[in-house]
Design a protein around this motif. Sequence first.
Motif, PDB file in Angstrom:
ATOM      1  N   ASP A  72      34.912  40.086  54.047  1.00  0.00           N
ATOM      2  CA  ASP A  72      35.610  41.299  53.631  1.00  0.00           C
ATOM      3  C   ASP A  72      37.045  41.172  54.105  1.00  0.00           C
ATOM      4  O   ASP A  72      37.293  41.090  55.309  1.00  0.00           O
ATOM      5  CB  ASP A  72      34.966  42.549  54.247  1.00  0.00           C
ATOM      6  CG  ASP A  72      33.558  42.792  53.718  1.00  0.00           C
ATOM      7  OD1 ASP A  72      33.330  42.546  52.530  1.00  0.00           O
ATOM      8  OD2 ASP A  72      32.703  43.232  54.502  1.00  0.00           O
ATOM      9  N   THR A  73      37.975  41.132  53.158  1.00  0.00           N
ATOM     10  CA  THR A  73      39.374  40.980  53.540  1.00  0.00           C
ATOM     11  C   THR A  73      40.030  42.331  53.741  1.00  0.00           C
ATOM     12  O   THR A  73      39.570  43.346  53.217  1.00  0.00           O
ATOM     13  CB  THR A  73      40.167  40.193  52.484  1.00  0.00           C
ATOM     14  OG1 THR A  73      40.288  40.996  51.303  1.00  0.00           O
ATOM     15  CG2 THR A  73      39.513  38.867  52.158  1.00  0.00           C
ATOM     16  N   ALA A  74      41.113  42.321  54.474  1.00  0.00           N
ATOM     17  CA  ALA A  74      41.884  43.539  54.703  1.00  0.00           C
ATOM     18  C   ALA A  74      42.466  44.068  53.398  1.00  0.00           C
ATOM     19  O   ALA A  74      42.737  45.258  53.274  1.00  0.00           O
ATOM     20  CB  ALA A  74      43.001  43.273  55.711  1.00  0.00           C
ATOM     21  N   ASP A  75      42.628  43.192  52.415  1.00  0.00           N
ATOM     22  CA  ASP A  75      43.157  43.600  51.114  1.00  0.00           C
ATOM     23  C   ASP A  75      42.102  44.242  50.228  1.00  0.00           C
ATOM     24  O   ASP A  75      42.396  44.663  49.118  1.00  0.00           O
ATOM     25  CB  ASP A  75      43.732  42.385  50.374  1.00  0.00           C
ATOM     26  CG  ASP A  75      44.909  41.775  51.110  1.00  0.00           C
ATOM     27  OD1 ASP A  75      45.617  42.518  51.811  1.00  0.00           O
ATOM     28  OD2 ASP A  75      45.115  40.557  50.980  1.00  0.00           O
ATOM     29  N   GLY A  76      40.844  44.276  50.708  1.00  0.00           N
ATOM     30  CA  GLY A  76      39.778  44.904  49.937  1.00  0.00           C
ATOM     31  C   GLY A  76      38.914  43.933  49.154  1.00  0.00           C
ATOM     32  O   GLY A  76      37.975  44.349  48.483  1.00  0.00           O
ATOM     33  N   ASP A  77      39.222  42.634  49.222  1.00  0.00           N
ATOM     34  CA  ASP A  77      38.381  41.653  48.541  1.00  0.00           C
ATOM     35  C   ASP A  77      37.055  41.531  49.277  1.00  0.00           C
ATOM     36  O   ASP A  77      37.008  41.576  50.502  1.00  0.00           O
ATOM     37  CB  ASP A  77      39.052  40.275  48.503  1.00  0.00           C
ATOM     38  CG  ASP A  77      40.337  40.280  47.698  1.00  0.00           C
ATOM     39  OD1 ASP A  77      40.431  41.057  46.729  1.00  0.00           O
ATOM     40  OD2 ASP A  77      41.254  39.509  48.045  1.00  0.00           O
TER      41      ASP A  77
END
Length: 166
Positions: A95-100
């Motif tokens: 889970d990326t901070a960018d929402g990916d």
Amino acid sequence: MNMTLGKRIAQYRKEKGLTQEALAQAMNVSAQAVSKWENDLTCPDIASLPLLSKILGVTVDELLSGKSENLPTVAMQPLENRKAIEEMMLRIVVDTADGDKVRVNLPMALIKVAIELGVEMPQVSGNSALKNIDFKQIFDLVSHGAIGNLVEVESSNGDTVRIFVE
């Protein structure tokens, strides 16, 4: 008795060491709004739930339901209780901070064959993010009885990676 949404927000906020003012500032709302949420007078706007859950360090589901995602803990299974490698699954959650959100499910049997053939997992998956994962080491752990949440990393920029075997 079930805890209300407001009480969960207050609990998670306190666990993070945040004041109502600090949470309000991070959410770009007033401290009075946070107070109203915590006293169950109003609820946060639905569009703000992802940010609120990120700040509080929980999932939106956990925030709303109070039920945490039950990640398996690492356990060493005795030989007589082990599943066959062919029945096991390696799961990678990013889970990326960018929402990916990336979810990879690999049968352990596939990993075994790839290791035996000398194939690198990024070649199989086409995902360069997997290049730093030592699948042979993970396979060795699993073949010696390790199951559950093997790796959990949260980077300073907010990305999380979890690797577990079921």
